[in-house]
Design a protein around this motif. Structure first.
Motif, PDB file in Angstrom:
ATOM      1  N   SER A  17       0.853  -1.189   0.000  1.00 13.13           N
ATOM      2  CA  SER A  17       0.000   0.000   0.000  1.00 13.13           C
ATOM      3  C   SER A  17       0.891   1.242   0.000  1.00 13.13           C
ATOM      4  O   SER A  17       1.144   1.840   1.043  1.00 13.13           O
ATOM      5  N   PRO A  18       1.400   1.634  -1.167  1.00 16.48           N
ATOM      6  CA  PRO A  18       2.360   2.739  -1.225  1.00 16.48           C
ATOM      7  C   PRO A  18       1.835   4.040  -0.634  1.00 16.48           C
ATOM      8  O   PRO A  18       2.617   4.868  -0.172  1.00 16.48           O
ATOM      9  N   GLU A  19       0.497   4.214  -0.628  1.00 12.13           N
ATOM     10  CA  GLU A  19      -0.041   5.456  -0.086  1.00 12.13           C
ATOM     11  C   GLU A  19       0.265   5.604   1.399  1.00 12.13           C
ATOM     12  O   GLU A  19       0.299   6.719   1.927  1.00 12.13           O
ATOM     13  N   LEU A  20       0.524   4.476   2.086  1.00 13.47           N
ATOM     14  CA  LEU A  20       0.883   4.547   3.500  1.00 13.47           C
ATOM     15  C   LEU A  20       2.264   5.156   3.709  1.00 13.47           C
ATOM     16  O   LEU A  20       2.541   5.743   4.753  1.00 13.47           O
ATOM     17  N   LEU A  21       3.142   4.987   2.700  1.00 16.67           N
ATOM     18  CA  LEU A  21       4.498   5.514   2.826  1.00 16.67           C
ATOM     19  C   LEU A  21       4.584   6.979   2.436  1.00 16.67           C
ATOM     20  O   LEU A  21       5.538   7.665   2.814  1.00 16.67           O
ATOM     21  N   ALA A  22       3.630   7.437   1.652  1.00 19.06           N
ATOM     22  CA  ALA A  22       3.624   8.861   1.300  1.00 19.06           C
ATOM     23  C   ALA A  22       3.437   9.686   2.571  1.00 19.06           C
ATOM     24  O   ALA A  22       2.646   9.341   3.441  1.00 19.06           O
ATOM     25  N   HIS A  23       4.200  10.737   2.688  1.00 18.94           N
ATOM     26  CA  HIS A  23       4.122  11.637   3.846  1.00 18.94           C
ATOM     27  C   HIS A  23       4.440  10.905   5.155  1.00 18.94           C
ATOM     28  O   HIS A  23       3.898  11.244   6.200  1.00 18.94           O
TER      29      HIS A  23
END
Length: 419
Positions: free
Chosen positions: A28-34
């Motif tokens: 879930s790459p969106e978890l690593l964003a920010h």
């Protein structure tokens, strides 16, 4: 002493939390964003904000009418919304676009919270439901920032858990400026675990102030037309691992009696979308995915694998099953489908929304299932008896309408205390 021990332990586990974040983020790459937000390293807002914290997607949805009302009453207010999950953050962005600022809430270590406060400049912290993080609460209060616990709910199970660390909980509750409880039972439990009676008000749940807009109705009508207006459609929403198989078993039973029936299946968490799609294929059911396929009447399952569209997808169906209730997760908010005037079905485990389900039950707007076979029977009964289904739906909407008004009371309370 307990607070110091908690902070010490949190510092020790912080590296492992970051490793876990990286591990999960591979899928879930969106978890690593920010990810820097988690350490409090958010961009400096440069101006005072009203900080609204909603841990996940359910609380974010509940916070939406509150944020809209605050913006309407204070057009020049700067609002910073935080969430712990990618789904919560994505839902907030879908709801508000550029009207508010977003960040992940910091991990509850002293340093992370301190850095966050230094950059956020909050003039108030509005916490949704029951997110009592010790360092978030303590350091925000120490900075002289008023803290409001809004739409507060406290189940008997949670109250028993808090009583095991009663000294810490009593200290945290003493730092809150206002607790706006959903129901009398919630208020009593807050007082029982250490809140002062003059801290607590019963405002009702702002979740009853849900709004089905004309735009939502138009989008739902268009999608229903594409999926087949004459066929029978039910939705299973916010499902968890352990429920999807039961729901697919129920749908297979329903198809025996209603071969044209369609199930709209919406998993709670986006990282499960592909796994649930594989499960549907294993079941031998034809499927279209919202994210990838053109909607048509050529499927038995329509997988809702997008973010921010659940409210619209409810409007496509004739009956809604609300997930988290066939397993012991405590259920999810049933008021969104109720606001569409449709029958609401649930499993037996609804302790997170006990008061709301009790009201729906008393009002004759909910049907209960214990497992796949009883769920299939409940759906078939509504399909076979449109008059009964219509009565259930109207009853559900009547419960929503009868309990509106909490939003105005909560916004009035926050602004009065800020002024």
């Amino acid at each position: 002493m307990v607070h110091y021990l908690y902070s010490f332990v949190f510092r020790l586990i912080l590296p492992f939390l970051l490793i876990r974040l990286w591990w999960i983020g591979r899928r879930s790459p969106e978890l690593l964003a920010h990810w820097q937000d988690r350490l409090g390293l958010i961009p400096d807002t440069g101006k005072p904000v009203i900080w609204v914290h909603a841990v996940s997607v359910g609380e974010t949805i509940a916070a939406a009418p509150l944020v809209k009302a605050l913006l309407a009453r204070r057009p020049h207010a700067n609002i910073l919304m935080t969430a712990m999950t990618a789904t919560g953050r994505a839902r907030a962005k879908a709801l508000f676009g550029d009207a508010v600022t977003y960040a992940y809430s910091p991990y509850d270590s002293p340093g992370s919270v301190r850095r966050f406060l230094k950059r956020a400049h909050p003039q108030a912290l509005v916490v949704m439901e029951t997110e009592l993080w010790p360092n978030m609460i303590s350091r925000t209060a120490a900075a002289g920032v008023p803290i409001f616990l809004i739409n507060a709910r406290l189940s008997e199970r949670s109250a028993r858990g808090y009583q095991r660390v009663s000294g810490l909980v009593r200290s945290l509750l003493g730092k809150l400026n206002w607790i706006a409880a959903q129901a009398d039972s919630d208020a009593r439990r807050f007082v029982a675990i250490g809140a002062a009676e003059d801290q607590v008000s019963v405002t009702g749940s702002i979740k009853f102030d849900v709004d089905v807009t004309d735009a939502l109705r138009a989008d739902a009508r268009a999608l229903r037309s594409q999926l087949g207006r004459e066929r029978r459609v039910w939705i299973a929403a916010s499902t968890h691992e352990g429920e999807d198989q039961q729901i697919l078993d129920a749908h297979s039973d329903i198809l025996q009696k209603h071969p044209d029936a369609l199930l709209i299946l919406v998993p709670r968490h986006p990282e499960r979308f592909d796994d649930v799609a594989a499960l549907v294929r294993q079941q031998g059911l034809s499927m279209l995915r919202r994210s990838a396929d053109k909607a048509s009447d050529a499927s038995q399952v329509y997988l809702g694998d997008t973010m921010g569209e659940l409210m619209m997808l409810y409007g496509v169906a004739d009956l809604a099953f609300v997930g988290g209730s066939l397993i012991e997760r405590g259920g999810h908010n049933p008021l969104e489908p109720a606001a569409w005037a449709m029958p609401v079905a649930t499993g037996p485990h609804v302790f997170n929304f006990a008061d709301i389900y009790e009201r729906l039950d008393r009002g004759g707007g909910v049907v209960k299932a214990l497992d796949a076979s009883t769920l299939a029977a409940a759906v078939n009964q509504c399909f076979d008896d449109p008059e009964r289904a219509g009565t259930l739906g109207r009853n559900a909407l009547a419960v929503v309408d009868a309990n509106r008004g909490a939003l105005e009371r909560v916004v009035d309370g926050i602004l009065q205390k800020l002024d």
